[in-house]
Design an enzyme around this catalytic site. Structure first.
Site, PDB file in Angstrom:
ATOM      1  N   TRP A  24       0.820  -1.216   0.000  1.00  0.00           N
ATOM      2  CA  TRP A  24       0.000   0.000   0.000  1.00  0.00           C
ATOM      3  C   TRP A  24       0.848   1.259   0.000  1.00  0.00           C
ATOM      4  O   TRP A  24       0.537   2.217  -0.712  1.00  0.00           O
ATOM      5  CB  TRP A  24      -1.005   0.001   1.160  1.00  0.00           C
ATOM      6  CG  TRP A  24      -2.087  -1.001   0.925  1.00  0.00           C
ATOM      7  CD1 TRP A  24      -2.328  -2.138   1.642  1.00  0.00           C
ATOM      8  CD2 TRP A  24      -3.060  -0.994  -0.138  1.00  0.00           C
ATOM      9  NE1 TRP A  24      -3.381  -2.829   1.096  1.00  0.00           N
ATOM     10  CE2 TRP A  24      -3.854  -2.153   0.013  1.00  0.00           C
ATOM     11  CE3 TRP A  24      -3.332  -0.131  -1.190  1.00  0.00           C
ATOM     12  CZ2 TRP A  24      -4.905  -2.461  -0.858  1.00  0.00           C
ATOM     13  CZ3 TRP A  24      -4.378  -0.435  -2.059  1.00  0.00           C
ATOM     14  CH2 TRP A  24      -5.146  -1.583  -1.895  1.00  0.00           C
ATOM     15  N   ASP A  71      -1.390   6.856   6.570  1.00  0.00           N
ATOM     16  CA  ASP A  71      -2.500   5.989   6.179  1.00  0.00           C
ATOM     17  C   ASP A  71      -2.633   4.926   7.275  1.00  0.00           C
ATOM     18  O   ASP A  71      -1.773   4.054   7.408  1.00  0.00           O
ATOM     19  CB  ASP A  71      -2.171   5.357   4.821  1.00  0.00           C
ATOM     20  CG  ASP A  71      -3.195   4.311   4.378  1.00  0.00           C
ATOM     21  OD1 ASP A  71      -4.124   3.997   5.150  1.00  0.00           O
ATOM     22  OD2 ASP A  71      -3.049   3.802   3.254  1.00  0.00           O
ATOM     23  N   LYS A  77     -11.727  -1.865   7.338  1.00  0.00           N
ATOM     24  CA  LYS A  77     -10.893  -2.858   8.006  1.00  0.00           C
ATOM     25  C   LYS A  77     -11.137  -2.861   9.516  1.00  0.00           C
ATOM     26  O   LYS A  77     -11.397  -3.890  10.089  1.00  0.00           O
ATOM     27  CB  LYS A  77      -9.427  -2.662   7.657  1.00  0.00           C
ATOM     28  CG  LYS A  77      -9.173  -3.206   6.238  1.00  0.00           C
ATOM     29  CD  LYS A  77      -7.939  -2.756   5.568  1.00  0.00           C
ATOM     30  CE  LYS A  77      -8.010  -3.171   4.086  1.00  0.00           C
ATOM     31  NZ  LYS A  77      -7.248  -2.304   3.222  1.00  0.00           N
TER      32      LYS A  77
HETATM   33  C1  LIG Z   1      -6.824  -1.722   2.001  1.00  0.00           C
HETATM   34  C2  LIG Z   1      -5.863  -0.566   2.075  1.00  0.00           C
HETATM   35  C3  LIG Z   1      -5.923   0.521   1.176  1.00  0.00           C
HETATM   36  C4  LIG Z   1      -6.897   0.576   0.018  1.00  0.00           C
HETATM   37  O1  LIG Z   1      -8.063   1.141   0.444  1.00  0.00           O
HETATM   38  P1  LIG Z   1      -9.322   1.422  -0.498  1.00  0.00           P
HETATM   39  O2  LIG Z   1     -10.309   1.990   0.458  1.00  0.00           O
HETATM   40  O3  LIG Z   1      -9.729   0.117  -1.095  1.00  0.00           O
HETATM   41  O4  LIG Z   1      -8.904   2.399  -1.526  1.00  0.00           O
HETATM   42  C5  LIG Z   1      -5.054   1.570   1.377  1.00  0.00           C
HETATM   43  N1  LIG Z   1      -4.161   1.572   2.384  1.00  0.00           N
HETATM   44  C6  LIG Z   1      -4.084   0.554   3.254  1.00  0.00           C
HETATM   45  C7  LIG Z   1      -3.079   0.601   4.365  1.00  0.00           C
HETATM   46  C8  LIG Z   1      -4.924  -0.546   3.129  1.00  0.00           C
HETATM   47  O5  LIG Z   1      -4.834  -1.556   4.005  1.00  0.00           O
END
Ligand SMILES: *Cc1c(COP(=O)(O)O)cnc(C)c1O
Length: 363
Positions: free
Chosen positions: A103, A173, A197
């Site tokens: 990511w 993030d 998540k």
């Molecule tokens: C799953 C994930 C993403 C992608 O997220 P979307 O909402 O599908 O765009 C981005 N960063 C991390 C750390 C993730 O685990």
């Protein structure tokens, strides 16, 4: 398969009590008599949902005054673009990125469209099995910002220390470990995390943004990609995902009332991770954990078995036993156990016992 044995990497498990509450709300909200799916985003009912969700998040995460709390769409992937559009475009500085997994490698690809970027550390040559130690980062004191991903969902590596320099805006993030443990928000200028998540269903992305940072944002920008739009419209510039935000509110209540806050959540998460890593470490030649020990994630456990046939057997018998979501991410294959907040200690114990039994039969 059964909800309580869902170890999916995302969308992930949600608490049983939240699912029951949401089920009832789909038919009719007790407060309005209408289905939550047909509630106007301009209703006073929804304004109170937004306000309560923000209040609960502020209390749980300890978000100080001077920070905005926004509910946006486009997932974390759109934040990869919104961030450099606002804070790199035209600023004459370089944005720094730590690349520690699948990511965090994606984020700078979007930033390059907006300005100069520098990868300050790249874990790819070591298959993203480890994270940078403090002395390995050569950061610039005049970077536009430093971006990193606090928990790499695919590879299962998680930062235990916060990187960065005091005067450089820090952006993180936190999609896969937000609210898994107490957090010092004041270290950051911008935090983002989609809900699917650790916080709720897909469709809503939480953004926590320092007001004095926002003052520096480039303009003009497309309205939906401009954080100011969402601040001014208080997260209802256009139609937001009402249902997703409602469920997010239920999850914040669950964290507060049933779990007892993030310190209690962190203790539970540690106990869950210990059970799973304990079972895997008992047979390290059979269960090959991807992450090196000091960098192991409490949220995502990526591992491999000796060969593909045994992995296929694992997934097949796991599904028969009621476990779901154990496939590894398509980018690295193998297997993955995700231990998000809503996964119970009991579920982790059940899986740990089953892992031990699987090894005994197939090891
Ligand atoms: C799953 C994930 C993403 C992608 O997220 P979307 O909402 O599908 O765009 C981005 N960063 C991390 C750390 C993730 O685990």
């Amino acid at each position: 398969m059964r909800n309580e044995l869902n170890f999916s990497g995302g969308p992930g498990a949600l608490p049983e009590s939240v699912l029951r509450h949401a089920q009832q709300a789909v038919v009719a909200l007790p407060e309005t008599g209408l289905s939550v799916l047909g509630m106007s985003h301009r209703s006073s009912w929804f304004r109170e949902v937004l306000d309560e969700t923000e209040r609960n998040l502020r209390a749980l995460l300890g978000i100080p005054d001077g920070y905005h709390v926004l509910f946006t769409q486009g997932g974390s992937s759109l934040q990869f673009s919104a961030l450099p559009m606002s804070f790199l475009r035209g600023c004459g500085r370089t944005a720094e990125y730590i690349v520690s997994g699948y990511w965090s490698a994606k984020a700078p690809q979007e930033a390059r469209l907006e300005g100069d970027t520098r990868i300050v550390w790249d874990g790819a040559p070591q298959q993203y099995r480890r994270l940078p130690d403090a002395g390995e980062l050569h950061l610039s004191p005049d970077a536009a910002y430093l971006h990193y991903v606090s928990n790499e969902t695919v590879e299962g590596v998680e930062f235990s220390e916060t990187p960065g320099l005091p005067d450089v805006p820090l952006v993180c993030d936190m999609s896969s470990n937000i609210a898994s443990a107490p957090l010092d928000v004041s270290r950051y200028h911008l935090i983002y995390a989609h809900a699917q998540k650790n916080l709720g269903p897909a469709g809503v992305t939480l953004v926590i943004l320092r007001d004095d940072f926002l003052q520096r944002a480039a303009s003009p920008l497309p309205a939906m990609l401009d954080y100011r739009t969402h601040v001014q419209a208080r997260s209802v510039y256009n139609t937001p995902p009402v249902f997703a935000i409602y469920v997010l509110m239920l999850v914040t209540r669950w964290l507060r009332d049933e779990i007892g806050g993030l310190a209690a959540m962190a203790a539970l998460n540690r106990a869950k991770a210990q059970l799973i890593y304990g079972a895997l470490d008992a047979h390290p030649d059979f269960f090959r954990v991807h992450a090196l020990r000091p960098y192991r994630s409490a949220m995502n456990v990526a591992f491999q078995l000796p060969d593909a046939a045994t992995e296929a057997q694992f997934l097949h018998t796991a599904a028969e036993a009621g476990f779901a979501g154990l496939e590894g991410h398509r980018s690295i294959g193998g297997l993955r156990i995700s231990l998000y907040n809503a996964v119970t200690l009991q579920a982790a114990a059940t899986l740990a016992a089953w892992l031990t039994e699987f090894q005994r039969r197939h090891g």
